[in-house]
Write a protein that holds these residues in place. Structure first.
Motif, PDB file in Angstrom:
ATOM      1  N   LEU A  69       0.866  -1.170   0.000  1.00  0.00           N
ATOM      2  CA  LEU A  69       0.000   0.000   0.000  1.00  0.00           C
ATOM      3  C   LEU A  69       0.905   1.223   0.000  1.00  0.00           C
ATOM      4  CD1 LEU A  69      -2.805   1.254   0.102  1.00  0.00           C
ATOM      5  CD2 LEU A  69      -2.658   1.148   2.603  1.00  0.00           C
ATOM      6  N   ILE A  70       0.720   2.078  -0.984  1.00  0.00           N
ATOM      7  CA  ILE A  70       1.526   3.286  -1.136  1.00  0.00           C
ATOM      8  C   ILE A  70       0.681   4.478  -0.722  1.00  0.00           C
ATOM      9  CG2 ILE A  70       2.762   4.746  -2.785  1.00  0.00           C
ATOM     10  CD1 ILE A  70       3.215   2.184  -4.477  1.00  0.00           C
ATOM     11  N   GLU A  71       1.245   5.331   0.126  1.00  0.00           N
ATOM     12  CA  GLU A  71       0.533   6.520   0.574  1.00  0.00           C
ATOM     13  C   GLU A  71       0.712   7.637  -0.449  1.00  0.00           C
ATOM     14  OE1 GLU A  71       1.325   7.469   4.691  1.00  0.00           O
ATOM     15  OE2 GLU A  71       1.490   5.341   5.169  1.00  0.00           O
ATOM     16  N   ALA A  72       0.109   7.409  -1.615  1.00  0.00           N
ATOM     17  CA  ALA A  72       0.131   8.371  -2.717  1.00  0.00           C
ATOM     18  C   ALA A  72      -1.015   8.007  -3.652  1.00  0.00           C
ATOM     19  CB  ALA A  72       1.467   8.303  -3.466  1.00  0.00           C
ATOM     20  N   PRO A  73      -1.600   8.999  -4.315  1.00  0.00           N
ATOM     21  CA  PRO A  73      -2.678   8.695  -5.258  1.00  0.00           C
ATOM     22  C   PRO A  73      -2.180   7.942  -6.483  1.00  0.00           C
ATOM     23  CG  PRO A  73      -2.239  11.071  -5.200  1.00  0.00           C
ATOM     24  CD  PRO A  73      -1.363  10.434  -4.168  1.00  0.00           C
ATOM     25  N   ARG A  74      -3.109   7.229  -7.112  1.00  0.00           N
ATOM     26  CA  ARG A  74      -2.764   6.435  -8.299  1.00  0.00           C
ATOM     27  C   ARG A  74      -2.080   7.255  -9.376  1.00  0.00           C
ATOM     28  NH1 ARG A  74      -7.357   2.508 -10.616  1.00  0.00           N
ATOM     29  NH2 ARG A  74      -7.998   4.503 -11.432  1.00  0.00           N
ATOM     30  N   GLU A  75      -2.520   8.506  -9.584  1.00  0.00           N
ATOM     31  CA  GLU A  75      -1.942   9.333 -10.637  1.00  0.00           C
ATOM     32  C   GLU A  75      -0.440   9.529 -10.430  1.00  0.00           C
ATOM     33  OE1 GLU A  75      -4.598  10.635  -8.566  1.00  0.00           O
ATOM     34  OE2 GLU A  75      -5.943   9.520  -9.894  1.00  0.00           O
ATOM     35  N   ILE A  76      -0.040   9.735  -9.179  1.00  0.00           N
ATOM     36  CA  ILE A  76       1.389   9.910  -8.892  1.00  0.00           C
ATOM     37  C   ILE A  76       2.132   8.592  -9.071  1.00  0.00           C
ATOM     38  CG2 ILE A  76       3.041  10.352  -7.016  1.00  0.00           C
ATOM     39  CD1 ILE A  76       1.244  12.716  -6.217  1.00  0.00           C
ATOM     40  N   LYS A 124       2.673   8.002 -12.717  1.00  0.00           N
ATOM     41  CA  LYS A 124       3.705   8.879 -13.265  1.00  0.00           C
ATOM     42  C   LYS A 124       5.099   8.378 -12.875  1.00  0.00           C
ATOM     43  CE  LYS A 124       4.751  13.726 -14.044  1.00  0.00           C
ATOM     44  NZ  LYS A 124       5.096  13.458 -15.421  1.00  0.00           N
ATOM     45  N   VAL A 125       5.263   7.937 -11.642  1.00  0.00           N
ATOM     46  CA  VAL A 125       6.554   7.384 -11.204  1.00  0.00           C
ATOM     47  C   VAL A 125       6.863   6.120 -12.007  1.00  0.00           C
ATOM     48  CG1 VAL A 125       7.754   6.276  -9.271  1.00  0.00           C
ATOM     49  CG2 VAL A 125       6.516   8.429  -8.911  1.00  0.00           C
ATOM     50  N   TRP A 126       5.862   5.257 -12.202  1.00  0.00           N
ATOM     51  CA  TRP A 126       6.078   4.010 -12.958  1.00  0.00           C
ATOM     52  C   TRP A 126       6.500   4.315 -14.389  1.00  0.00           C
ATOM     53  CZ3 TRP A 126       5.096   0.938 -17.081  1.00  0.00           C
ATOM     54  CH2 TRP A 126       5.373  -0.420 -16.942  1.00  0.00           C
ATOM     55  N   THR A 127       5.833   5.270 -15.023  1.00  0.00           N
ATOM     56  CA  THR A 127       6.105   5.536 -16.433  1.00  0.00           C
ATOM     57  C   THR A 127       7.320   6.431 -16.665  1.00  0.00           C
ATOM     58  OG1 THR A 127       4.540   7.400 -16.457  1.00  0.00           O
ATOM     59  CG2 THR A 127       3.698   5.238 -17.142  1.00  0.00           C
ATOM     60  N   ASP A 128       7.565   7.396 -15.767  1.00  0.00           N
ATOM     61  CA  ASP A 128       8.579   8.414 -16.032  1.00  0.00           C
ATOM     62  C   ASP A 128       9.886   8.247 -15.265  1.00  0.00           C
ATOM     63  OD1 ASP A 128       6.562   9.473 -17.591  1.00  0.00           O
ATOM     64  OD2 ASP A 128       6.212  11.225 -16.318  1.00  0.00           O
ATOM     65  N   LEU A 129       9.877   7.481 -14.184  1.00  0.00           N
ATOM     66  CA  LEU A 129      11.067   7.415 -13.316  1.00  0.00           C
ATOM     67  C   LEU A 129      11.589   5.994 -13.136  1.00  0.00           C
ATOM     68  CD1 LEU A 129       9.953   9.969 -10.555  1.00  0.00           C
ATOM     69  CD2 LEU A 129      11.382  10.395 -12.575  1.00  0.00           C
ATOM     70  N   LYS A 130      11.353   5.129 -14.110  1.00  0.00           N
ATOM     71  CA  LYS A 130      11.756   3.721 -13.979  1.00  0.00           C
ATOM     72  C   LYS A 130      13.256   3.571 -13.709  1.00  0.00           C
ATOM     73  CE  LYS A 130       9.274   0.638 -15.707  1.00  0.00           C
ATOM     74  NZ  LYS A 130       8.393   0.866 -16.799  1.00  0.00           N
ATOM     75  N   ASP A 131      14.056   4.460 -14.282  1.00  0.00           N
ATOM     76  CA  ASP A 131      15.507   4.400 -14.060  1.00  0.00           C
ATOM     77  C   ASP A 131      15.858   4.485 -12.571  1.00  0.00           C
ATOM     78  OD1 ASP A 131      15.676   4.364 -16.815  1.00  0.00           O
ATOM     79  OD2 ASP A 131      16.593   6.337 -16.998  1.00  0.00           O
ATOM     80  N   GLU A 174       5.863   8.039  -2.599  1.00  0.00           N
ATOM     81  CA  GLU A 174       5.475   8.797  -1.413  1.00  0.00           C
ATOM     82  C   GLU A 174       6.240  10.127  -1.331  1.00  0.00           C
ATOM     83  OE1 GLU A 174       5.722   5.892   1.755  1.00  0.00           O
ATOM     84  OE2 GLU A 174       3.805   4.973   1.133  1.00  0.00           O
ATOM     85  N   THR A 175       7.507  10.133  -1.719  1.00  0.00           N
ATOM     86  CA  THR A 175       8.290  11.378  -1.767  1.00  0.00           C
ATOM     87  C   THR A 175       7.693  12.306  -2.819  1.00  0.00           C
ATOM     88  OG1 THR A 175      10.283  10.245  -1.055  1.00  0.00           O
ATOM     89  CG2 THR A 175      10.581  12.337  -2.179  1.00  0.00           C
ATOM     90  N   SER A 176       7.327  11.755  -3.978  1.00  0.00           N
ATOM     91  CA  SER A 176       6.720  12.558  -5.042  1.00  0.00           C
ATOM     92  C   SER A 176       5.399  13.148  -4.605  1.00  0.00           C
ATOM     93  CB  SER A 176       6.531  11.710  -6.308  1.00  0.00           C
ATOM     94  OG  SER A 176       7.765  11.280  -6.810  1.00  0.00           O
ATOM     95  N   ALA A 177       4.595  12.373  -3.863  1.00  0.00           N
ATOM     96  CA  ALA A 177       3.298  12.850  -3.383  1.00  0.00           C
ATOM     97  C   ALA A 177       3.484  13.968  -2.357  1.00  0.00           C
ATOM     98  CB  ALA A 177       2.490  11.701  -2.776  1.00  0.00           C
ATOM     99  N   ALA A 178       4.487  13.827  -1.482  1.00  0.00           N
ATOM    100  CA  ALA A 178       4.725  14.834  -0.439  1.00  0.00           C
ATOM    101  C   ALA A 178       5.174  16.169  -1.041  1.00  0.00           C
ATOM    102  CB  ALA A 178       5.774  14.318   0.549  1.00  0.00           C
ATOM    103  N   SER A 179       5.868  16.097  -2.196  1.00  0.00           N
ATOM    104  CA  SER A 179       6.367  17.330  -2.798  1.00  0.00           C
ATOM    105  C   SER A 179       5.411  17.875  -3.863  1.00  0.00           C
ATOM    106  CB  SER A 179       7.745  17.102  -3.390  1.00  0.00           C
ATOM    107  OG  SER A 179       7.695  16.150  -4.432  1.00  0.00           O
ATOM    108  N   ALA A 180       4.277  17.196  -4.079  1.00  0.00           N
ATOM    109  CA  ALA A 180       3.329  17.641  -5.121  1.00  0.00           C
ATOM    110  C   ALA A 180       2.433  18.758  -4.605  1.00  0.00           C
ATOM    111  CB  ALA A 180       2.473  16.466  -5.578  1.00  0.00           C
TER     112      ALA A 180
END
Length: 155
Positions: free
Chosen positions: A13-20, A23-30, A149-155
């Protein structure tokens, strides 16, 4: 859908919305796709059915894998991605190892993320377990969760 006979899976369970998470899955795979100190490099991701999926991994001592070459079978933005290494781009058959299923489901204020590897037979599944499915995919999952979760906190 679950219950495939030769399936390995990890979920969290990730404490971030699906949209984030999407985006992490598609854009930050590296940044999350393989356990550190290894790193992943996306060669190509043509996210449509039949599109090429190619990722290469590099180890801290100069090791290289792959590239892991396959195609997308299903892409439902924000919800699900299915890939397989049974084909290279252009529907060129190659020796199959697995089909990967990445599911994103809303759960409360967060996202239930599940990564599943389905294998053609018990031998391939056992080989994946011996290669380190756990803890490798567990670490990948932890890295993905932290980045979301880091991406969600900074969004």
């Amino acid at each position: 859908m679950s219950g495939a006979e030769h399936e390995l899976s990890v979920t969290c369970l990730i404490e971030a919305p699906r949209e984030i998470c999407w985006k992490v899955w598609t854009d930050l795979k590296d940044e999350w796709f393989c356990p550190k100190p290894w790193r992943a490099e996306v060669i190509e991701e043509d996210m449509r059915p039949g599109g090429r999926s190619a990722v290469q991994m590099f180890g801290p001592n100069g090791e290289e894998t792959g590239p892991m070459e396959g195609i997308f079978l299903e892409v439902v933005p924000g919800a699900r991605v299915v890939t397989t290494d049974a084909y290279a781009a252009g529907w060129i058959p190659q020796s199959p190892f697995m089909t990967a299923i990445w599911d994103f489901a809303a759960e409360g204020d967060g996202t239930r993320f599940t990564a599943t590897a389905r294998h053609w037979d018990a031998e391939a599944m056992a080989r994946h377990e011996e290669m380190g499915f756990h803890p490798g995919w567990d670490e990948m999952m932890a890295q993905f969760k932290a980045l979301c979760e880091t991406s969600a906190a900074s969004a």
